[in-house]
Design an enzyme around this catalytic site. Sequence first.
Site, mmCIF file in Angstrom:
data_model
loop_
_atom_site.group_PDB
_atom_site.id
_atom_site.type_symbol
_atom_site.label_atom_id
_atom_site.label_comp_id
_atom_site.label_asym_id
_atom_site.label_seq_id
_atom_site.Cartn_x
_atom_site.Cartn_y
_atom_site.Cartn_z
ATOM 1 N N SER A 140 -7.380 -3.410 0.322
ATOM 2 C CA SER A 140 -7.090 -2.075 0.872
ATOM 3 C C SER A 140 -7.564 -0.813 -0.113
ATOM 4 O O SER A 140 -8.027 -0.005 0.241
ATOM 5 C CB SER A 140 -6.085 -1.834 1.616
ATOM 6 O OG SER A 140 -4.981 -1.570 0.816
ATOM 7 N N LYS B 254 -1.287 3.107 -1.277
ATOM 8 C CA LYS B 254 -2.488 4.215 -0.954
ATOM 9 C C LYS B 254 -2.611 5.307 -1.692
ATOM 10 O O LYS B 254 -2.119 5.479 -2.623
ATOM 11 C CB LYS B 254 -2.365 4.411 0.661
ATOM 12 C CG LYS B 254 -2.055 3.382 1.843
ATOM 13 C CD LYS B 254 -2.997 2.276 2.057
ATOM 14 C CE LYS B 254 -2.657 1.192 2.711
ATOM 15 N NZ LYS B 254 -3.840 0.151 2.689
#
Length: 274
Positions: free
Chosen positions: A49, A110
């Site tokens: 990701s 993230k």
Amino acid sequence: MNASAPDVTKPPKEPFSWRREIQQWAVLILIVLGIHSFIAKPFYIPSESMMANLLVGDRLIVSKFPYGFSYLSPSVPVLPHIPGRLFGSYPDRGDIIVIKSTADGADWIKRVIGLPGDVVEIRDGQLILNGKPVPRVQQPDTELRVSPNTDCPYMPQFRGLNAAGVPVCRFPTFRETLPNGRSYNTLDMALTERDNFGPVTVPDGALFLMGDNRDNSMDSRVPPEIGGLGLVPYENIVGRAEFTTFSLDGSQTLNPLTWWGALRGDRAFLSLRD
């Protein structure tokens, strides 16, 4: 009369004590837990990701103190839910942070995109922040050597050979620059449902986070009810990613002789604060 010779006999050795051993181990464990809870902890990248800035197999250090501490800071979950943070401050846009997912309670990593009050929107892959498109410039493709930890089996159009004949994946890459000047590369390989989102206003006490691999990230664009992050509560911040320590390409086995060959030497001690 001669002076008596000094007594050079060794003092008697203390007998073994289980109590003393347990006390020493308890102190050591408390020190390790204290460092792990309030100073820094290691982290392993398990997914794609955050490509191309972080690869599966990267190991890195996460500092625990830059944004203060919350009920989730202790390594052992002993505290009840307490809103807010002690000595707290919000991250900067562009920081790479580790958070506790509201979906499964696991640590996720993230990038911070939206802070409280920000309006976040995405149209055809273009990030729009507070009504203004975030500058996005196409870069040369990101080329990653194929390995067990980095492959593109479901995207054959991105697979090829480099000049040495080694299999590689080449991903379309775009450089974003946030209003505070933070700049980083993102991957955007196709038009997907996640390329259109919002607008949504980030509420007080929350963060909007995204993965750098825009087509393969269950981030704030995806509700927790279906496995995404949604808007992440401020107190769910674990810490800030600082630098990589080392990286393995996934080809290693239990045989230590394979570990050196699996080491990605060019990924050691890379700053994640640029």
